[in-house]
Design a protein around this motif. Structure first.
Motif, short mmCIF file in Angstrom:
data_model
loop_
_atom_site.label_atom_id
_atom_site.label_comp_id
_atom_site.label_asym_id
_atom_site.label_seq_id
_atom_site.Cartn_x
_atom_site.Cartn_y
_atom_site.Cartn_z
N ASN A 98 -7.88 13.05 2.48
CA ASN A 98 -8.98 12.17 2.12
C ASN A 98 -8.55 10.91 1.37
O ASN A 98 -9.39 10.17 0.85
CB ASN A 98 -10.03 12.92 1.31
CG ASN A 98 -9.47 13.47 0.01
OD1 ASN A 98 -8.27 13.51 -0.18
ND2 ASN A 98 -10.35 13.91 -0.88
N PHE A 99 -7.25 10.65 1.29
CA PHE A 99 -6.75 9.44 0.64
C PHE A 99 -7.06 8.23 1.52
O PHE A 99 -6.69 8.20 2.70
CB PHE A 99 -5.24 9.55 0.40
CG PHE A 99 -4.67 8.44 -0.43
CD1 PHE A 99 -4.76 8.46 -1.81
CD2 PHE A 99 -4.01 7.37 0.17
CE1 PHE A 99 -4.23 7.45 -2.60
CE2 PHE A 99 -3.46 6.35 -0.59
CZ PHE A 99 -3.57 6.39 -1.98
N LEU A 100 -7.76 7.24 0.97
CA LEU A 100 -8.22 6.10 1.74
C LEU A 100 -7.11 5.06 1.92
O LEU A 100 -6.42 4.72 0.97
CB LEU A 100 -9.40 5.43 1.04
CG LEU A 100 -10.67 6.28 0.89
CD1 LEU A 100 -11.61 5.63 -0.11
CD2 LEU A 100 -11.35 6.46 2.23
N ILE A 101 -6.97 4.58 3.14
CA ILE A 101 -6.03 3.50 3.43
C ILE A 101 -6.85 2.37 4.05
O ILE A 101 -7.30 2.45 5.20
CB ILE A 101 -4.91 3.96 4.36
CG1 ILE A 101 -4.22 5.21 3.80
CG2 ILE A 101 -3.89 2.84 4.56
CD1 ILE A 101 -3.17 5.79 4.71
N ILE A 102 -7.08 1.32 3.25
CA ILE A 102 -8.01 0.26 3.61
C ILE A 102 -7.25 -1.04 3.79
O ILE A 102 -6.42 -1.41 2.95
CB ILE A 102 -9.09 0.11 2.51
CG1 ILE A 102 -9.82 1.45 2.28
CG2 ILE A 102 -10.09 -0.98 2.87
CD1 ILE A 102 -10.69 1.46 1.05
N SER A 103 -7.56 -1.76 4.85
CA SER A 103 -6.93 -3.05 5.09
C SER A 103 -7.45 -4.09 4.10
O SER A 103 -8.62 -4.08 3.73
CB SER A 103 -7.22 -3.52 6.51
OG SER A 103 -6.75 -4.85 6.71
N GLY A 104 -6.57 -5.00 3.72
CA GLY A 104 -6.97 -6.15 2.92
C GLY A 104 -6.72 -7.44 3.66
O GLY A 104 -6.61 -8.50 3.05
N ASP A 105 -6.65 -7.35 4.99
CA ASP A 105 -6.29 -8.50 5.81
C ASP A 105 -7.21 -8.52 7.03
O ASP A 105 -7.06 -7.72 7.95
CB ASP A 105 -4.82 -8.40 6.24
CG ASP A 105 -4.40 -9.52 7.16
OD1 ASP A 105 -4.65 -10.68 6.82
OD2 ASP A 105 -3.80 -9.23 8.22
N ASP A 106 -8.18 -9.45 7.05
CA ASP A 106 -9.16 -9.49 8.14
C ASP A 106 -8.51 -9.68 9.51
O ASP A 106 -8.98 -9.12 10.50
CB ASP A 106 -10.16 -10.63 7.90
CG ASP A 106 -11.24 -10.25 6.89
OD1 ASP A 106 -11.92 -9.24 7.10
OD2 ASP A 106 -11.41 -10.99 5.90
N ILE A 107 -7.45 -10.45 9.56
CA ILE A 107 -6.84 -10.77 10.86
C ILE A 107 -6.32 -9.51 11.56
O ILE A 107 -6.45 -9.37 12.77
CB ILE A 107 -5.71 -11.81 10.67
CG1 ILE A 107 -6.32 -13.15 10.25
CG2 ILE A 107 -4.89 -11.97 11.94
CD1 ILE A 107 -5.29 -14.21 9.86
N THR A 108 -5.75 -8.59 10.80
CA THR A 108 -5.16 -7.37 11.39
C THR A 108 -6.02 -6.13 11.15
O THR A 108 -5.59 -5.02 11.48
CB THR A 108 -3.75 -7.13 10.83
OG1 THR A 108 -3.84 -6.99 9.39
CG2 THR A 108 -2.81 -8.26 11.17
#
Length: 302
Positions: A180-190
């Motif tokens: 349940n560890f969240l991996i969230i993008s911080g880059d809209d392009i990718t």
């Protein structure tokens, strides 16, 4: 709760540079109306670097007030001083926030061991859920997957906003952390590619002005409907790109002002107004993605 489209909300200001409550309320209502999953208040896009401590706290509390329990608020509580990050975090306990976004300490360029000790100290001084934030282009320091994996074992560190744009990091982290560890993008392009490889969503700059589109794209992606998600993302791609031609948040604030989402396009030095060339590119991107027409034709903003 924190899967899907999360907005890194701008901090609107009056013509004289004070926090503009009227525009902030309008923005929060816009995200509730368009099903944004959560709001990050006073992150990098929220100009955390130019707000003083009282303004920082006031803006987050105002965002919580306007959300009225209808959308989760994540507070930006990072600092390059461990003691300051702890103080910011503890001050917001029992405020109504759902968690904290804590950036890698900037300027100091700590070692990986220093990074571990920094975030460990924060986690040990609060029960609030903590989301790590790795953005080496801003901080001058890259938190490596091995350090993230080690930090993920601490109970209240629940995820990471990974803003390197390096898609190989997803599995380097995901294969070694709890389910349940969240991996969230911080880059809209990718971001869409990030989700296709197993990411949980995006903390988005684009969502400030395209909340409905970003929400739908992420919802489709999390249902593994990448064909339709990619159609939306392709339409938004010129905006994703244009919003970073000048340093963030200069372009997104100009776009929000152009769309009448905020009253004034006010920035604080050393941030300066959007360059004329980027204005032209961003205006064309907004038109190409039908964002300007959408705002003219419907009631997205209450």
């Amino acid at each position: 709760m924190f899967r899907g489209s999360i907005v890194a909300i701008i901090t609107p200001m009056t013509e004289k540079g004070q926090i503009c409550r009227h525009s902030l309320k309008k923005l929060v209502q816009y995200h509730i109306h368009n099903h944004t999953k959560a709001i990050v208040s006073v992150g990098t896009t929220g100009e955390s670097a130019t707000l003083n401590k009282n303004e920082h706290h006031y803006t987050i509390l105002s965002t919580i007030e306007f959300a009225d329990g209808k959308i989760p608020i994540i507070a930006g509580t990072g600092a390059n001083s461990t003691s300051e990050a702890i103080a910011l975090t503890k001050k917001l306990e029992n405020s109504g926030i759902y968690g904290c976004l804590s950036v890698v300490p900037y300027y100091n360029k700590p070692t990986q061991h220093g990074l571990y000790q920094h975030f460990q100290a924060i986690a040990e001084n609060t029960n609030m859920p903590q989301i790590l934030y790795n953005v080496p282009s801003r901080t001058g320091c890259d938190m490596l997957p091995e350090t993230v994996i080690k930090l993920s074992k601490l109970n209240n560190i629940i995820g990471i906003k990974e803003a390197t744009g390096d898609l190989t990091r997803i599995h380097k982290i995901k294969d070694h952390v709890k389910k349940n560890f969240l991996i969230i993008s911080g880059d809209d392009i990718t971001a869409l590619d990030f989700m296709q490889l197993g990411g949980d969503g995006v903390i988005s700059v684009t969502a400030n002005i395209a909340a409905k589109e970003m929400s739908k794209m992420c919802r489709l992606a999390l249902k593994n409907d990448f064909i339709n998600a990619r159609l939306i993302n392709t339409k938004l791609m010129p905006i994703h790109q244009a919003l970073f031609l000048d340093p963030n948040p200069i372009p997104i604030k100009w776009a929000a002002w152009k769309l009448n989402m905020i009253q004034y396009n006010t920035l604080r030095l050393p941030l300066t107004p959007l360059s004329r060339n980027t204005q032209i590119v961003l205006q064309n991107a907004l038109q190409q993605a039908d964002i300007i027409r959408n705002f003219a034709d419907n009631n997205d903003i209450k």
